[in-house]
Design an enzyme around this catalytic site. Structure first.
Site, PDB file in Angstrom:
ATOM      1  N   CYS A 168       0.855  -1.176   0.000  1.00 40.82           N
ATOM      2  CA  CYS A 168       0.000   0.000   0.000  1.00 40.82           C
ATOM      3  C   CYS A 168       0.900   1.237   0.000  1.00 40.82           C
ATOM      4  O   CYS A 168       2.121   1.114  -0.050  1.00 40.82           O
ATOM      5  CB  CYS A 168      -0.903  -0.027   1.229  1.00 40.82           C
ATOM      6  SG  CYS A 168      -2.356   1.027   1.078  1.00 40.82           S
ATOM      7  N   CYS A 213      -4.026  -0.536  -2.960  1.00 43.73           N
ATOM      8  CA  CYS A 213      -4.505   0.818  -3.238  1.00 43.73           C
ATOM      9  C   CYS A 213      -3.979   1.238  -4.604  1.00 43.73           C
ATOM     10  O   CYS A 213      -2.937   0.753  -5.055  1.00 43.73           O
ATOM     11  CB  CYS A 213      -4.104   1.802  -2.148  1.00 43.73           C
ATOM     12  SG  CYS A 213      -2.367   2.235  -2.092  1.00 43.73           S
ATOM     13  N   CYS A 220       4.393   1.227  -7.527  1.00 44.85           N
ATOM     14  CA  CYS A 220       5.063  -0.020  -7.159  1.00 44.85           C
ATOM     15  C   CYS A 220       6.385  -0.142  -7.916  1.00 44.85           C
ATOM     16  O   CYS A 220       6.407  -0.113  -9.139  1.00 44.85           O
ATOM     17  CB  CYS A 220       4.168  -1.216  -7.478  1.00 44.85           C
ATOM     18  SG  CYS A 220       4.870  -2.795  -6.955  1.00 44.85           S
TER      19      CYS A 220
END
Length: 142
Positions: A13, A85, A92
């Site tokens: 997240c 999320c 990422c």
């Protein structure tokens, strides 16, 4: 004869304060005998006290969890990375050892605040994470 290592799962997240912490807690609680689970954030901060509280209400203690940076885990090979999320999905980093990455977005309960009136939102997200994330991970690692 040595046992095969458990599949390693990362729940990712943004802040690693609510959703990913609850996800890690549920996965340890429900699948911990079958998987090794971690959580991290793209911009870690702290573990939200209300996330700790509502998970405790459900019988899962995450009070010893800390907010971690995804960069601190890049050396670990993950069988599955689940972003929880949209921001973490977009930010990422490339995890060279990750075999598969999935996205499963959940509402950010931290946006509801940190007072008693935010508890219903935290509880709802807690329950939704268990209902959707645990079966998803179980099915992916069969």
């Amino acid at each position: 004869m040595s046992a095969l290592p458990k599949p390693r799962v990362l729940v990712l997240c943004t802040a690693n304060s609510c959703r990913s912490q609850m996800g890690e807690g549920w996965l340890r609680h429900d699948l911990g005998d079958r998987i090794e689970v971690h959580s991290a954030g793209t911009r870690p901060s702290f573990v939200h006290p209300l996330a700790i509280r509502v998970m405790g209400e459900a019988g899962v203690d995450i009070s010893s969890h800390t907010s971690k940076s995804v960069e601190s885990l890049t050396a670990l090979p993950f069988d599955l990375v689940v972003t929880v999320c949209d921001s973490a999905r977009e930010a990422c980093p490339i995890l060279p050892g990750a075999r598969k990455t999935l996205h499963q977005a959940f509402e950010d309960p931290g946006l509801a605040g940190d007072g008693e009136d935010a508890l219903p939102v935290f509880r709802s997200v807690r329950d939704e994470i268990r209902a959707r994330l645990v079966p998803l991970v179980a099915a992916e690692l069969k």
